[in-house]
Design an enzyme around this catalytic site. Structure first.
Site, PDB file in Angstrom:
ATOM      1  N   ASP A 166     -13.198  64.805  18.020  1.00 58.12           N
ATOM      2  CA  ASP A 166     -13.629  65.665  19.135  1.00 58.12           C
ATOM      3  C   ASP A 166     -15.107  66.033  18.983  1.00 58.12           C
ATOM      4  O   ASP A 166     -15.897  65.967  19.931  1.00 58.12           O
ATOM      5  CB  ASP A 166     -12.736  66.923  19.260  1.00 58.12           C
ATOM      6  CG  ASP A 166     -12.492  67.646  17.946  1.00 58.12           C
ATOM      7  OD1 ASP A 166     -12.845  67.105  16.874  1.00 58.12           O
ATOM      8  OD2 ASP A 166     -11.943  68.768  17.965  1.00 58.12           O
ATOM      9  N   LYS A 217      -9.244  62.399  12.871  1.00 60.28           N
ATOM     10  CA  LYS A 217      -8.771  63.730  13.257  1.00 60.28           C
ATOM     11  C   LYS A 217      -7.876  64.229  12.117  1.00 60.28           C
ATOM     12  O   LYS A 217      -6.690  64.532  12.313  1.00 60.28           O
ATOM     13  CB  LYS A 217      -8.025  63.615  14.601  1.00 60.28           C
ATOM     14  CG  LYS A 217      -7.561  64.918  15.212  1.00 60.28           C
ATOM     15  CD  LYS A 217      -8.664  65.765  15.808  1.00 60.28           C
ATOM     16  CE  LYS A 217      -8.110  67.088  16.292  1.00 60.28           C
ATOM     17  NZ  LYS A 217      -9.159  68.053  16.683  1.00 60.28           N
ATOM     18  N   ASP A 264     -11.630  52.986  21.051  1.00 67.78           N
ATOM     19  CA  ASP A 264     -11.571  52.556  22.450  1.00 67.78           C
ATOM     20  C   ASP A 264     -12.239  53.613  23.329  1.00 67.78           C
ATOM     21  O   ASP A 264     -13.070  53.297  24.187  1.00 67.78           O
ATOM     22  CB  ASP A 264     -10.103  52.367  22.861  1.00 67.78           C
ATOM     23  CG  ASP A 264      -9.957  51.963  24.318  1.00 67.78           C
ATOM     24  OD1 ASP A 264     -10.706  51.062  24.750  1.00 67.78           O
ATOM     25  OD2 ASP A 264      -9.125  52.551  25.031  1.00 67.78           O
TER      26      ASP A 264
HETATM   27  C1  IPM Z   1     -10.965  47.448  25.419  1.00 65.74           C
HETATM   28  C2  IPM Z   1      -9.949  47.627  26.504  1.00 65.74           C
HETATM   29  C3  IPM Z   1      -8.573  47.234  25.986  1.00 65.74           C
HETATM   30  C4  IPM Z   1      -8.219  48.170  24.838  1.00 65.74           C
HETATM   31  C5  IPM Z   1      -7.461  47.220  27.052  1.00 65.74           C
HETATM   32  C6  IPM Z   1      -7.812  46.307  28.209  1.00 65.74           C
HETATM   33  C7  IPM Z   1      -6.121  46.849  26.458  1.00 65.74           C
HETATM   34  O1  IPM Z   1      -9.983  48.929  26.990  1.00 65.74           O
HETATM   35  O2  IPM Z   1     -11.082  46.325  24.883  1.00 65.74           O
HETATM   36  O3  IPM Z   1     -11.664  48.406  25.102  1.00 65.74           O
HETATM   37  O4  IPM Z   1      -7.695  49.274  25.072  1.00 65.74           O
HETATM   38  O5  IPM Z   1      -8.466  47.801  23.701  1.00 65.74           O
HETATM   39 MG    MG Z   2     -11.595  50.072  26.273  1.00 66.68          MG
END
Ligand code: IPM
Ligand code: MG
Length: 360
Positions: A222, A190, A246
């Site tokens: 985005d 971003k 994530d």
């Molecule tokens: C992932 C999960 C983790 C993250 C959590 C459980 C801390 O969502 O491995 O994608 O955010 O990395």
């Molecule tokens: Mg995750």
């Protein structure tokens, strides 16, 4: 003897790990592998027993092993907004950070028998094979965070932070991997707003100079979120920061049909790795035999490929997974009663079916 640490964790973690370890036992005995595994406690169950989500002895056992196979951590029992309370997720973050596992590979593959399972149209997703390389030890996950109360105002902040070498090694691994795929890397950030994203783009361009045969595309996060469902075929390797990765990898899981299908490998530059499905502990279905074990089984396949250098075994597991899907076996997350020729199975049945398809 190669040592493996198995950490089932919380929620559906123990059920999916049970069937995965059955497959592991089968492969070890059939192939006469010199692999020895040990179970460890991690996450909410460790908080219940020891008051902390990751004990030093489990961390040390992980350090001494060649690879870690992990289920999932977390659950409503331990969810709290109180910053002072221990959290199951901290165990995962500490493992990743302490072990230096900076590169999280999340393959998004559409299995032919499942094209109709996805909520996205078949012609858009058929044959999709995208590899996320999510940076895993930097970003807002590990930056300074704090809560301050002043003059009756409560303020909370997190720091989105990257250092040049953290971006550089992630970008380098992405270009290396792209060399053996379709030679195209999309770097997602971003940089129109975020300073650490500007550094991300700068460093990515610098590292790219060493890989002139690889195409590099820059995309704002985005736009990338939209493009993933509009036309996922434009992507091959996606290199992305921790938080954005994530979020987008959960989104991309729906291209494949279910988050229960997606494995991951968290790697550093030697052969050491942590292998876990990308889904969470799914407390709502825990203990009911409904969980899809394929994400964990495919994570074990990645473990054989990257940590144990047994590509043949990895390919065999993937082939067995494909075969059970071809036969129409479906856990509830991928079951569509309207689609003929498929049958609803539980976690254990799915695991047993995979074993039955493994040819050694
Ligand atoms: C992932 C999960 C983790 C993250 C959590 C459980 C801390 O969502 O491995 O994608 O955010 O990395
Ligand atoms: Mg995750």
């Amino acid at each position: 003897m190669d040592k493996l640490m198995v950490l089932p964790g919380d929620g559906i973690g123990p059920e999916i790990m049970d069937v995965t370890v059955d497959i592991l036992d089968y492969i070890i005995s059939k192939k006469n592998l010199k692999v020895e595994y040990e179970f460890g406690i991690l996450g909410g169950c460790s908080i219940d027993k020891y008051g902390i989500p990751l004990t030093d002895s489990v961390l040390e056992a992980c350090r001494q092993s060649k690879a870690i196979l992990l289920g999932a951590v977390g659950g409503p029992k331990w969810a709290s907004t109180d910053p002072a309370k221990p959290r199951p997720e901290d165990a995962l973050l500490k493992l990743r950070k302490e072990l230096g596992l900076y590169a999280n590979l999340r393959p998004i593959k559409v299995y032919d028998p499942l094209v109709s399972v996805s909520t996205i149209k078949e012609h858009v997703i058929k044959g999709i094979d995208i590899l996320f390389l999510r940076e895993l030890t930097g970003d807002v996950y590990f930056g300074k965070k704090e809560r301050i109360v002043k003059d009756g105002v409560v303020t909370a902040y997190d720091t989105m932070i990257y250092r040049d070498f953290e971006i550089e090694r992630a970008a380098r691994m992405a270009f290396e991997i792209a060399g053996s795929r379709s030679k195209k890397v999309t770097s997602v950030e971003k940089s129109n707003v975020v300073e650490s994203s500007r550094l991300w783009r700068e460093i990515t361009i610098k590292v790219h100079k060493d890989y002139p045969d690889i195409e590099l595309i820059h995309m704002y996060v985005d736009n990338a979120a939209m493009q993933l469902v509009r036309n996922p075929r434009q992507f091959d390797v996606i290199v992305i920061s921790n938080m954005f990765g994530d979020i987008l990898s959960d989104e991309a899981a729906m291209i494949a049909g279910s988050i229960g299908l997606i494995p991951s490998a968290s790697l550093r530059d030697d052969f050491f790795g942590l292998y876990e499905p990308i889904h969470g502990s799914a407390p709502d279905i825990a203990g009911q035999g409904k969980a899809n074990p394929l994400g964990t089984i495919l994570s074990m396949a990645m473990m054989f490929k990257y940590s144990f250098r047994q590509e043949e075994i990895a390919a065999m597991i993937e082939k067995a997974v494909n075969a059970v899907l071809e036969k129409g076996l479906r856990t509830s997350d991928i079951y569509d009663p309207a689609a003929g020729g498929s049958s609803l199975v539980n976690t254990k049945e799915m695991g047993a079916a995979v074993i039955a398809e493994i040819r050694i």
